[in-house]
Design a protein around this motif. Structure first.
Motif, mmCIF file in Angstrom:
data_model
loop_
_atom_site.group_PDB
_atom_site.id
_atom_site.type_symbol
_atom_site.label_atom_id
_atom_site.label_comp_id
_atom_site.label_asym_id
_atom_site.label_seq_id
_atom_site.Cartn_x
_atom_site.Cartn_y
_atom_site.Cartn_z
ATOM 1 N N ALA A 58 0.830 -1.211 0.000
ATOM 2 C CA ALA A 58 0.000 0.000 0.000
ATOM 3 C C ALA A 58 0.863 1.259 0.000
ATOM 4 C CB ALA A 58 -0.928 -0.002 1.210
ATOM 5 N N ARG A 59 2.009 1.206 0.695
ATOM 6 C CA ARG A 59 2.923 2.366 0.682
ATOM 7 C C ARG A 59 3.525 2.547 -0.715
ATOM 8 N NH1 ARG A 59 1.862 6.004 3.240
ATOM 9 N NH2 ARG A 59 3.912 6.830 3.767
ATOM 10 N N VAL A 60 3.900 1.437 -1.349
ATOM 11 C CA VAL A 60 4.418 1.525 -2.718
ATOM 12 C C VAL A 60 3.348 2.114 -3.636
ATOM 13 C CG1 VAL A 60 5.191 0.166 -4.705
ATOM 14 C CG2 VAL A 60 6.066 -0.355 -2.411
ATOM 15 N N GLU A 61 2.128 1.653 -3.516
ATOM 16 C CA GLU A 61 1.053 2.193 -4.363
ATOM 17 C C GLU A 61 0.806 3.665 -4.079
ATOM 18 O OE1 GLU A 61 -3.615 1.420 -5.611
ATOM 19 O OE2 GLU A 61 -2.447 -0.182 -4.646
ATOM 20 N N HIS A 62 0.835 4.046 -2.797
ATOM 21 C CA HIS A 62 0.643 5.451 -2.442
ATOM 22 C C HIS A 62 1.656 6.346 -3.149
ATOM 23 C CE1 HIS A 62 0.395 9.103 0.025
ATOM 24 N NE2 HIS A 62 1.708 8.995 0.204
ATOM 25 N N PHE A 63 2.924 5.987 -3.064
ATOM 26 C CA PHE A 63 3.958 6.837 -3.659
ATOM 27 C C PHE A 63 3.942 6.752 -5.182
ATOM 28 C CE2 PHE A 63 5.864 6.663 0.655
ATOM 29 C CZ PHE A 63 6.033 8.029 0.850
ATOM 30 N N THR A 64 3.593 5.599 -5.724
ATOM 31 C CA THR A 64 3.519 5.490 -7.179
ATOM 32 C C THR A 64 2.411 6.383 -7.720
ATOM 33 O OG1 THR A 64 4.359 3.212 -7.065
ATOM 34 C CG2 THR A 64 3.262 3.873 -9.105
ATOM 35 N N ARG A 65 1.271 6.380 -7.069
ATOM 36 C CA ARG A 65 0.168 7.259 -7.505
ATOM 37 C C ARG A 65 0.522 8.732 -7.313
ATOM 38 N NH1 ARG A 65 -4.365 4.870 -8.998
ATOM 39 N NH2 ARG A 65 -4.731 2.694 -8.427
ATOM 40 N N ARG A 66 1.148 9.036 -6.199
ATOM 41 C CA ARG A 66 1.555 10.424 -5.951
ATOM 42 C C ARG A 66 2.558 10.888 -7.001
ATOM 43 N NH1 ARG A 66 4.748 12.078 -0.456
ATOM 44 N NH2 ARG A 66 5.823 13.898 -1.307
ATOM 45 N N ALA A 67 3.503 10.022 -7.353
ATOM 46 C CA ALA A 67 4.492 10.381 -8.368
ATOM 47 C C ALA A 67 3.838 10.581 -9.727
ATOM 48 C CB ALA A 67 5.568 9.299 -8.444
ATOM 49 N N ALA A 68 2.937 9.662 -10.092
ATOM 50 C CA ALA A 68 2.264 9.773 -11.390
ATOM 51 C C ALA A 68 1.483 11.071 -11.489
ATOM 52 C CB ALA A 68 1.346 8.570 -11.598
ATOM 53 N N ALA A 69 0.854 11.494 -10.398
ATOM 54 C CA ALA A 69 0.090 12.751 -10.400
ATOM 55 C C ALA A 69 0.999 13.948 -10.617
ATOM 56 C CB ALA A 69 -0.665 12.885 -9.083
ATOM 57 N N PRO B 30 1.496 -12.246 -7.000
ATOM 58 C CA PRO B 30 0.502 -11.179 -6.833
ATOM 59 C C PRO B 30 1.083 -9.792 -6.580
ATOM 60 C CG PRO B 30 0.557 -12.633 -4.913
ATOM 61 C CD PRO B 30 1.358 -13.306 -5.972
ATOM 62 N N SER B 31 2.229 -9.696 -5.914
ATOM 63 C CA SER B 31 2.749 -8.367 -5.569
ATOM 64 C C SER B 31 3.332 -7.646 -6.777
ATOM 65 C CB SER B 31 3.779 -8.491 -4.451
ATOM 66 O OG SER B 31 3.194 -9.029 -3.282
ATOM 67 N N VAL B 32 4.206 -8.320 -7.518
ATOM 68 C CA VAL B 32 4.740 -7.702 -8.732
ATOM 69 C C VAL B 32 3.614 -7.463 -9.730
ATOM 70 C CG1 VAL B 32 6.308 -7.987 -10.694
ATOM 71 C CG2 VAL B 32 7.049 -8.657 -8.401
ATOM 72 N N THR B 33 2.658 -8.383 -9.792
ATOM 73 C CA THR B 33 1.516 -8.200 -10.692
ATOM 74 C C THR B 33 0.742 -6.946 -10.345
ATOM 75 O OG1 THR B 33 1.308 -10.561 -11.118
ATOM 76 C CG2 THR B 33 -0.659 -9.216 -11.473
ATOM 77 N N ARG B 34 0.602 -6.648 -9.040
ATOM 78 C CA ARG B 34 -0.113 -5.419 -8.647
ATOM 79 C C ARG B 34 0.645 -4.172 -9.101
ATOM 80 N NH1 ARG B 34 -3.855 -2.504 -9.121
ATOM 81 N NH2 ARG B 34 -4.235 -0.884 -7.559
#
Length: 332
Positions: free
Chosen positions: A25-36, A73-77
């Motif tokens: 979830a932390r990886v997703e948080h920062f990935t979305r923040r970076a993309a924005a 599942p993790s790399v796939t996410r």
């Protein structure tokens, strides 16, 4: 498509040991923040899925339970996020080979076109059940930029970065878990007392001094800029921050240009991210690239010669014995 600039992000965060859901979830948080923010390449720390230093205490069977294949599942996410957001996103994970079951300290970069490139740490010393990789990882991206990956201690051996540059990498993804280690070298890093981290909100000056000092930023600046400068490539340094079992990681997320200049950095004692636009047009005439063209490979047989005193990664990392170089005359 090619570009003269690539917007990059380097993330530091404190993983929870073995808590895949939280860490992902932390990886997703920062990935979305970076993309924005228009970022194209997002780099997160080594072993960001599980945490790192505590793994050495696990029995091998527990490591096998925690490990996943690169198709898991993790790399796939992260792959799904990369496709959704149009970014190249990273993840550090404990990999289980789908054929022979061996374990690796691996790092995946997932591209927006759905491709996944995986690097296995070349010098693994975390646990006796974790094998070392045996090849370099350099690949093309949709932006016309070739990217290489080296994990933590891989970057300390100068030959690895040089080989990655010679394979065409313009940007080096360099995920770590470092700072505050108990170095065997008399002038190397030293552990940072856990109380300094735990008291960071009450005494921010103390933790900043530690993170910027000789066990954090000061140590990094002895060698990290030279890896970028001497090879004419940009370097994205990502790191853990905070408690890592009985040690404290210093963060110091940093982006360097092909002259070794720091484009962005932080010494915050917190989960955070830095971003920078890497000017790729600097690379062709950079000092390092001109040095590469001046090489004399016919002189370099000594680099591949086995002297008989080589050490495996674990012994090289932890042995208290001196590592003196014995003069040798090579055969004609």
């Amino acid at each position: 498509m090619s570009t003269e600039q690539l917007r990059c992000a380097s993330v530091q965060f404190e993983p929870r040991p073995d808590d895949k859901a939280y860490n992902l979830a932390r990886v997703e948080h920062f990935t979305r923040r970076a993309a924005a923010d228009g970022v194209q390449l997002v780099v997160v720390p080594e072993m960001s899925l599980l945490g790192y230093w505590h793994l050495r205490r696990h029995p091998a069977e527990r490591l096998r339970e925690l490990a996943e294949p690169v198709t898991g599942p993790s790399v796939t996410r992260v792959r799904e996020l990369a496709v959704e957001l149009g970014v190249a996103g990273g993840l550090g994970f404990l990999e289980r080979d789908e054929v022979d079951g061996r374990l690796f300290n691996s790092y995946a970069v997932c591209l927006p076109d759905g491709r996944v490139h995986r690097h296995r740490k070349l010098h693994a010393f975390e646990h006796g059940a974790v094998s070392s990789g045996d090849r370099y990882t350099v690949f093309d991206t949709p932006w016309g930029v070739r990217v290489g990956i080296l994990v933590c201690w891989d970057n300390n051996l100068v030959e690895n970065v040089r080989a990655t540059a010679l394979l065409g990498a313009s940007i080096l993804v360099a995920p770590h878990q470092t700072g505050g280690t108990d170095s065997r070298s008399p002038h190397g890093m030293r552990p940072i007392p856990p109380a300094v981290w735990e008291n960071r909100h009450r005494d921010p000056a103390a933790v900043e001094a530690a993170f910027r000092g000789d066990s954090g930023r000061g140590w990094l600046l002895r060698w990290l800029p030279s890896r970028a400068h001497d090879n004419g490539l940009a370097l994205i340094f990502s790191n853990g921050v905070g408690r890592d079992d009985d040690e404290v990681r210093t963060g110091n997320a940093m982006i360097l240009d092909p002259y070794g200049r720091i484009l962005a950095e932080t010494w915050a004692a917190a989960d955070t991210m830095v971003t920078a636009d890497v000017d790729l047009s600097l690379i062709p005439l950079s000092t390092g690239r001109r040095w590469l063209k001046g090489r004399r490979p016919d002189l370099y047989g000594v680099l591949t010669h086995h002297f008989g005193d080589e050490r495996d990664a674990v012994t090289a990392r932890f042995s208290p014995d001196p590592a003196a170089v014995t003069p040798t005359v090579l055969p004609d």
